[in-house]
Design a protein around this motif. Structure first.
Motif, short mmCIF file in Angstrom:
data_model
loop_
_atom_site.label_atom_id
_atom_site.label_comp_id
_atom_site.label_asym_id
_atom_site.label_seq_id
_atom_site.Cartn_x
_atom_site.Cartn_y
_atom_site.Cartn_z
N TYR A 97 -14.08 -4.64 -17.10
CA TYR A 97 -14.48 -4.99 -18.65
C TYR A 97 -13.40 -4.63 -19.74
O TYR A 97 -12.39 -3.94 -19.36
N VAL A 103 -21.40 -7.56 -22.55
CA VAL A 103 -21.76 -7.86 -20.90
C VAL A 103 -23.06 -8.18 -21.05
O VAL A 103 -23.95 -7.83 -21.72
N GLN A 107 -23.34 -7.62 -14.68
CA GLN A 107 -21.78 -7.91 -14.71
C GLN A 107 -21.21 -6.84 -14.34
O GLN A 107 -21.21 -5.79 -14.74
N LEU A 109 -18.12 -4.14 -13.72
CA LEU A 109 -17.77 -3.40 -14.56
C LEU A 109 -16.45 -2.62 -14.03
O LEU A 109 -15.28 -2.70 -14.54
N THR A 193 -21.93 -2.38 -11.67
CA THR A 193 -22.24 -3.35 -12.56
C THR A 193 -23.22 -2.71 -13.83
O THR A 193 -23.59 -1.84 -13.84
N SER A 194 -23.27 -3.60 -14.57
CA SER A 194 -23.96 -3.14 -15.97
C SER A 194 -25.46 -3.14 -15.73
O SER A 194 -25.82 -4.40 -15.41
N SER A 197 -27.91 -5.78 -20.47
CA SER A 197 -27.19 -6.61 -21.21
C SER A 197 -27.05 -5.69 -22.73
O SER A 197 -27.96 -5.50 -23.44
#
Length: 421
Positions: A97, A103, A107, A109, A193-194, A197
């Protein structure tokens, strides 16, 4: 010689008497004059003072709608702020990121080195293959022992022991499968991951750092930007009216302005009340939802909040400057028909700044003083600014009347000029 002395004595005696008499008369006159002056001073009437009318500005009470609002300070509070922490330990191979970028949920990171967990998985798969082979052999033996047991060719205990052996091997295979599933999950956790959002914060780790599952700083902080909420508090005395409106299904609008309260920056809707009153402040926390597609509301920003609770229809409105506070309480200077003023108690209601609603004490058309009340007192003579003597209208009304009169004279002059030509 004797006759001469007698004559002088006879002459001097009347002269002395005459002098004494004149002195007594003069003293009597002075006493009477002093008494007259004292009487005049003590009984004279005070001079009549001519009261000068004080010039003031006035306005008439009107009927209109007055919004009932609560103005408070609030804080922009995101719906979700997540500190992303690793589920396992390892070296970071990649930080995917960029600081401050948006993000999406899921997604990537950061990437943790997966090789140790791949090796553990391979070992578990090898153990699974071994245990499956052992299970196959045990099942084959059990099938053979079952036939022998049917023919009574082996001891019953031997057949039972083989059954237990098969169950143990089956359990070992299940344990191997669980270990492989755990290593698969670990490999998934290597890809951090995230979870939501939003917008990622500043960089917390770099490639090559060793992270652990117990890390307190995490690897990234993600904050949801839109939609967002604003939290603010209202006095407990106002809670009843707000709660009543919400229970009735009303969607109460909330307007947010910047910290300087210069201009509105967002509008939203009240959607939640706290379940208790703060005993230290006597307030209750409210929360409003905002779409925030333009992202003008920033997390943890201080804002000014206006909550529209209700609207008073056909309320008596006067300029706010007319409402005074003093010994009588809240009052206005009411302009009477004889161009005097009287102190009139009123009950003020909500205000929108320029105007204040009067709940009781005034009626439509009542004229109140709005400016020039510094030296006013009950019963004082006043003259409305911009109005001639004897004119009881508002200064605002006098200006249009004068303009209309001037326009009429101009038209009349034009007509006379045409006639003369």
């Amino acid at each position: 010689m004797q006759p001469s002395n007698q004559v002088s004595q006879t002459v001097s005696t009347p002269a002395k008497k005459s002098h004494r008499l004149g002195t007594a008369v003069a003293l009597a006159i002075l006493v009477l004059l002093a008494a007259a002056i004292a009487y005049h001073v003590m009984h004279r009437k005070p001079p009549r003072m001519h009261r000068t009318a004080q010039v003031v500005s006035a306005a008439s009470a009107t009927l209109g709608d007055m919004p009932v609002t609560l103005s408070e300070l609030g804080t922009v509070t995101p719906i979700a702020t997540v500190m992303v922490q690793p589920e396992l330990s390892g070296y970071l191979m990649n930080v995917a990121y960029k600081e401050g970028e948006d993000v999406e949920k899921g997604q990537l990171l950061v990437q943790i080195d997966p090789r140790p967990y791949l090796i553990d998985k391979q070992q578990a798969e090898a153990q699974l293959a071994k245990d499956q082979a052992t299970l196959s052999q045990a099942r084959s033996d059990l099938a053979r022992y079952s036939e022998l047991n049917d023919r009574k060719s082996i001891a019953q205990q031997t057949f039972v022991d083989e059954q237990f052996t098969v169950r143990q091997d089956e359990a070992a295979v299940k344990a191997d499968l669980a270990s492989i599933a755990q290593y698969d999950l670990d490999l998934t956790y290597c890809h951090v991951t995230s979870p939501i959002s939003g917008r990622v914060g500043l960089r917390l780790v770099d490639a090559g750092n060793y992270v652990t599952a117990s890390s307190s700083t995490g690897v990234a902080v993600v904050t949801q930007m839109k939609p967002t909420t604003v939290e603010f508090t209202v006095p407990q005395d106002s809670l009843g009216q707000v709660s009543e409106r919400m229970q009735a299904g009303a969607k109460l609008p909330v307007t947010v302005s910047d910290s300087n309260n210069n201009k509105p920056i967002a509008t939203g809707t009240l959607y939640a009340l706290s379940n208790q009153v703060a005993t230290s402040t006597g307030t209750v926390t409210l929360r409003a939802m905002f779409d925030n597609q333009d992202e003008k509301l920033y997390p943890n920003e201080f804002v000014n909040v206006k909550l529209l609770v209700d609207v008073l229809h056909q309320a008596v409105l006067v300029p706010t400057a007319a409402v005074q506070t003093g010994a009588p309480g809240s009052y206005v200077y009411l302009v009477n028909a004889d161009n005097t003023v009287s102190v009139h108690k009123v009950t003020p209601g909500p205000t929108n700044g320029p105007y204040t609603a009067i709940l009781s004490g005034l009626a439509q058309g009542d004229k109140v003083v709005t400016d020039g009340m510094d030296r006013l007192s009950d019963g004082a003579d006043v003259r409305i600014a911009g109005a001639g003597k004897g004119d009881e209208g508002d200064a605002d009304d006098a200006a249009p009347a004068s303009a209309a009169h001037a326009h009429h004279r101009h038209e009349h002059h034009r007509d006379d000029s045409k006639t003369a030509s």
